[in-house]
Design a protein around this motif. Structure first.
Motif, mmCIF file in Angstrom:
data_model
loop_
_atom_site.group_PDB
_atom_site.id
_atom_site.type_symbol
_atom_site.label_atom_id
_atom_site.label_comp_id
_atom_site.label_asym_id
_atom_site.label_seq_id
_atom_site.Cartn_x
_atom_site.Cartn_y
_atom_site.Cartn_z
ATOM 1 N N LYS A 274 0.987 -1.005 0.305
ATOM 2 C CA LYS A 274 0.002 -0.279 -0.280
ATOM 3 C C LYS A 274 0.456 1.611 0.121
ATOM 4 N N LYS A 275 1.857 1.147 0.793
ATOM 5 C CA LYS A 275 3.122 2.777 1.327
ATOM 6 C C LYS A 275 3.570 3.002 -0.536
ATOM 7 N N GLU A 276 4.243 1.920 -1.292
ATOM 8 C CA GLU A 276 4.740 2.121 -2.501
ATOM 9 C C GLU A 276 3.196 2.658 -3.289
ATOM 10 N N MET A 277 2.402 1.668 -3.619
ATOM 11 C CA MET A 277 1.098 1.891 -4.396
ATOM 12 C C MET A 277 1.180 3.926 -4.374
ATOM 13 N N GLU A 278 0.806 3.642 -3.259
ATOM 14 C CA GLU A 278 0.476 5.897 -2.735
ATOM 15 C C GLU A 278 1.715 6.257 -2.864
ATOM 16 N N GLY A 279 3.408 5.713 -2.561
ATOM 17 C CA GLY A 279 3.766 6.807 -3.344
ATOM 18 C C GLY A 279 4.391 6.935 -4.903
ATOM 19 N N SER A 280 3.258 6.381 -5.583
ATOM 20 C CA SER A 280 3.395 6.416 -7.385
ATOM 21 C C SER A 280 2.782 7.533 -7.501
ATOM 22 N N PHE A 281 3.111 7.485 -8.927
ATOM 23 C CA PHE A 281 2.041 9.147 -9.857
ATOM 24 C C PHE A 281 0.522 8.751 -9.285
ATOM 25 N N SER A 282 0.062 10.303 -8.644
ATOM 26 C CA SER A 282 -1.147 10.333 -7.846
ATOM 27 C C SER A 282 -2.035 10.329 -8.622
ATOM 28 N N VAL A 283 -1.838 11.038 -9.661
ATOM 29 C CA VAL A 283 -3.367 11.269 -10.257
ATOM 30 C C VAL A 283 -3.708 9.723 -10.259
ATOM 31 N N LEU A 284 -2.602 8.678 -11.163
ATOM 32 C CA LEU A 284 -3.208 7.858 -11.177
ATOM 33 C C LEU A 284 -3.679 6.474 -9.790
ATOM 34 N N SER A 285 -3.054 7.425 -9.037
ATOM 35 C CA SER A 285 -2.692 5.803 -8.084
ATOM 36 C C SER A 285 -4.059 6.492 -7.126
ATOM 37 N N ASP A 286 -4.570 7.257 -7.134
ATOM 38 C CA ASP A 286 -5.563 7.902 -5.947
ATOM 39 C C ASP A 286 -6.772 6.990 -5.595
ATOM 40 N N GLY A 287 -6.796 6.654 -4.995
ATOM 41 C CA GLY A 287 -8.190 6.315 -4.560
ATOM 42 C C GLY A 287 -8.661 4.726 -5.172
#
Lengths: 333, 333
Positions: A274-287
């Protein structure tokens, strides 16, 4: 008269067969995948296990309406028939001499079985896993979702816009073989830097060395062994980056993670990915949500069955949840 | 009475608008994308260009039936309306202070336009590019295909099983933001190791330094400059590995490559990326074709129009191929 369906799960380690009716499972057998012999070894083993499972369940093979087969991939369609070309089963594809005790390059799975069995459907195990989890599990009603099995290997299956994607050979989305590094550990397919080569159970065990399994490494992790901690953190980091890449391509809402490596260690792994996903390009990964798959040890059986179930059956199973009660599993030596 | 459609192509560099009827293009205007002002700058520029294009074509805005807008992404759907959140247009998202002359984080594109214009549809530019190339170009009749634009940025659009994939926000498959390296050059989105950060036209120019453009680097390549050769080979290698990852996930039959970087240098790039694809896991990559896109400089216009075309119109255009003859393009200062 009751109608019967058969679900088959072909993995690199085990083959499981179950017979079911609309009320639940009737019988279930499991055997180590036989990787010694000629290219028909696995299809013959499937038929033998179906025969044994029918006997155990008191069902005639001719009374089985349809068979759903959920299998490790990748596949290739030859004249419309699915052949199995998995580097974790076919030694001739693994890219590493002597890794497996055979030199198979392909298994003519569908052609051999379709002449000898009731009508059948075959799909990649993670693709049918996505179908099962959307039918009965963590993905109910979600139109964009990805099921990921994190086990000996890593497999993925996905709905995009409410459609279970397949691709030209039924391999979409084959997430284990996306590139994450230039170089790095060697994957079962022979290439370096693939998600499966970096994060799979096999990769985690091999990184520790000394014939360790992933289970050994997680045991050492829980004792605070620094090398095990580093290996698990690396594997989880690559896994999370893999999910971010898969999300970039599929623009999904939900990842459902199953497989033995994850299921036995979700307390460690879920926060890390989850931490890794949250640290990725937020426009794509948000939510984007990441949750454990819920069908557990029966996922493979239900995955196979989900390929051939009718609407009335789906409704009945959604209500009864027969996987909660389960069924006696007979282990065939 | 003739019916009119309008096609809009919003890129990080240019915005193009064309008015068409069933016989072909009537008028076409192009202007540099205005990235200075408030968050409504781009939507207002689109309306202004549509107005000018109508005047040039002798068409009343109220006589335009539908507008198809093909835009750089990524998008986010807010209450069903598409907002533009592109790090190549919105300075507030780029992750690098001062890279763009604004601090926008989102552009409320659909909400602003839908009150002020005829009925419209918006899609990612590479997604609508895939639609256009399948309708009229290199992908006719192919059910599994990927269009890739290799330009200032890198975008991808895909059909899987005959279905144009979209995903929850219309971003699938957003191939520019898949991970290929741990570390490496910084992407426009702020992350490192993304396909777009390693291989885009912007990345190629920046690697050479001194304010070079990709065009400069290819000119030096053709003169045998060793640094340019290394930069182009690295960019092509990562691009090819990116295609292999995209193919692993989408199990496609055909990649169609367009965009200025590729179109101007296909003689250099096509052999390099084919070689990289051929060197990847063969069970997945065998038989995958890589070809140049064919709609050329009108692809963006046709991409927009393809979103709103009826069947009769598609048939007429497939026969007449109006993009071959083209239309005068008026450049607006």
């Amino acid at each position: 008269m009751l109608r019967y369906l058969c679900g088959v799960d072909i993995g690199a380690t085990n083959i499981t067969v179950s017979i079911a009716d609309i009320n639940g499972f009737r019988s279930r057998v499991l055997q180590l995948t036989n990787r010694i012999g000629d290219e028909l070894t696995v299809p013959k083993q499937v038929i033998s296990l179906i025969t044994i499972c029918c006997e155990r369940g008191g069902v005639d093979l001719s009374d089985i309406e349809r068979i759903g087969i959920s299998s490790a991939g990748p596949f290739r369609r030859i004249d419309g028939m699915i052949e199995l070309e998995s580097p974790n089963i076919c030694g001739g594809l693994s890219g590493v001499e002597g890794r497996l005790p055979n030199d198979w390059r392909r298994i003519p799975l569908e052609r051999y079985l379709e002449d000898r069995l009731p009508p059948l459907k075959i799909a990649n195990d993670a693709v049918s896993g996505a179908k099962a989890e959307r039918m009965f599990g963590a993905g109910k009603g979600v139109n964009n979702l990805v099921y990921v099995t994190w086990s000996t290997g890593i497999g993925t299956g996905a709905y995009v816009d409410g459609h279970l994607i397949s691709g030209k050979n039924g391999n979409a989305p084959h997430g284990g073989h996306i590139h994450l590094l230039d170089g790095g550990a060697r994957c079962g397919c022979g290439e370096r830097g693939h998600l499966e080569g970096l994060s799979s159970g096999m990769a985690i065990g091999r990184s520790y060395g000394g014939g360790s399994t992933a289970e050994d490494v997680f045991r050492m992790y829980r004792r605070g062994d620094p090398e095990a901690v580093e290996i698990v953190h690396d594997a989880a980091r690559h896994f999370g980056r893999g999910l971010a890449s898969i999300n970039a391509l599929l623009d999904t809402e939900l990842f459902m993670i199953g497989g033995s490596v994850f299921q036995n260690n979700a307390d460690i792994l879920l926060p890390l990915i989850k931490k890794e996903m949250e640290g990725s390009f937020s426009v794509l990964s948000d939510g984007v949500e990441i949750v454990p798959a819920v069908l557990g040890r029966y996922l493979g059986d239900i995955a196979g069955l989900s390929l051939v179930m009718d609407e009335d059956w789906i409704e009945a199973w959604a209500e009864k949840e027969p996987w909660v009660q389960g069924v006696e599993t007979v282990i065939i030596e």
